[in-house]
Scaffold this motif. Structure first.
Motif, mmCIF file in Angstrom:
data_model
loop_
_atom_site.group_PDB
_atom_site.id
_atom_site.type_symbol
_atom_site.label_atom_id
_atom_site.label_comp_id
_atom_site.label_asym_id
_atom_site.label_seq_id
_atom_site.Cartn_x
_atom_site.Cartn_y
_atom_site.Cartn_z
ATOM 1 N N ASP A 32 36.366 17.715 -33.748
ATOM 2 C CA ASP A 32 35.446 18.647 -33.085
ATOM 3 C C ASP A 32 36.169 19.872 -32.528
ATOM 4 O O ASP A 32 35.734 21.002 -32.735
ATOM 5 C CB ASP A 32 34.679 17.946 -31.960
ATOM 6 N N THR A 33 37.270 19.658 -31.805
ATOM 7 C CA THR A 33 37.984 20.805 -31.239
ATOM 8 C C THR A 33 38.666 21.612 -32.345
ATOM 9 O O THR A 33 38.783 22.827 -32.245
ATOM 10 C CB THR A 33 39.015 20.368 -30.182
ATOM 11 N N ARG A 35 37.422 22.049 -35.383
ATOM 12 C CA ARG A 35 36.360 22.881 -35.960
ATOM 13 C C ARG A 35 36.059 24.083 -35.065
ATOM 14 O O ARG A 35 35.822 25.182 -35.558
ATOM 15 C CB ARG A 35 35.105 22.040 -36.200
ATOM 16 N N GLU A 36 36.084 23.889 -33.740
ATOM 17 C CA GLU A 36 35.871 25.014 -32.817
ATOM 18 C C GLU A 36 36.955 26.073 -33.014
ATOM 19 O O GLU A 36 36.665 27.269 -33.006
ATOM 20 C CB GLU A 36 35.893 24.534 -31.368
#
Length: 183
Positions: A32-33, A35-36
């Protein structure tokens, strides 16, 4: 996500590991991080189809090699051959080529890379590192002077001392203020 972006791409990758006031933060610790971070790099990297554990492991390994090479090069020393070999291997896995297309009036050439999403990502990151390492700017790369900060930056102004005036600069100024007014 509080990690800074906007430095040369290779430094942005190295800055995915940061010491924050509440502890160490690694953008490459979770999909998730990661992808950010990829979204924050919009336009600088080809789109990535996945961001799974294997992608993260590959990018973390490349980041380690880039960190080692940059640290040596910014001090004017030869980087370890293993780090340079890792960069070359990443670049060879997704070589660039130019594709011609007709836009209705003329031919245009677009540089694209062969390979799957991970190979393209690693090649682009390695290419950014090669650009930094081979240029004169590598010896100008500085480490932030903020306490415990490990961020790197390429100063646009010779008096720049912190990765960000709003983060580390503010922390240093607040600490000095409290030290002066402590008694």
């Amino acid at each position: 996500m509080d990690v800074l972006t906007g430095e040369p791409l290779a430094l942005d990758l190295l800055n995915t590991r940061a010491n924050m006031p509440d502890g160490e933060f690694d953008v490459l610790a979770s999909p998730d991080t990661f992808r950010e971070w990829l979204l924050a790099q919009d336009g600088r990297l080809s789109p990535v189809e996945t961001a799974d554990d294997a992608d993260l492991a590959a990018v973390r390994a490349l980041r380690g090699h880039i960190a080692e090479a940059v640290e040596h090069a910014r001090q004017g020393a030869a980087p370890p051959q293993t780090a340079l070999d890792a960069l070359h291997e990443a670049q060879r896995a997704a070589p660039p080529y130019r594709r011609l297309t007709w836009d209705g009036a003329a031919l245009t050439a677009t540089v694209i890379r062969a390979g799957d999403s991970r190979a393209r990502l690693l090649a682009e990151l390695a290419e950014a590192a090669v650009d930094l390492l081979a240029g004169p700017a590598v010896t100008k790369v500085r480490g932030c002077e903020g306490p415990g900060c490990r961020m790197l930056f390429l100063p646009a102004h010779p008096r720049r001392r912190w990765c960000s005036p709003a983060l580390c600069g503010n922390r240093v100024r607040v600490a000095r203020y409290y030290q002066r007014h402590k008694d």
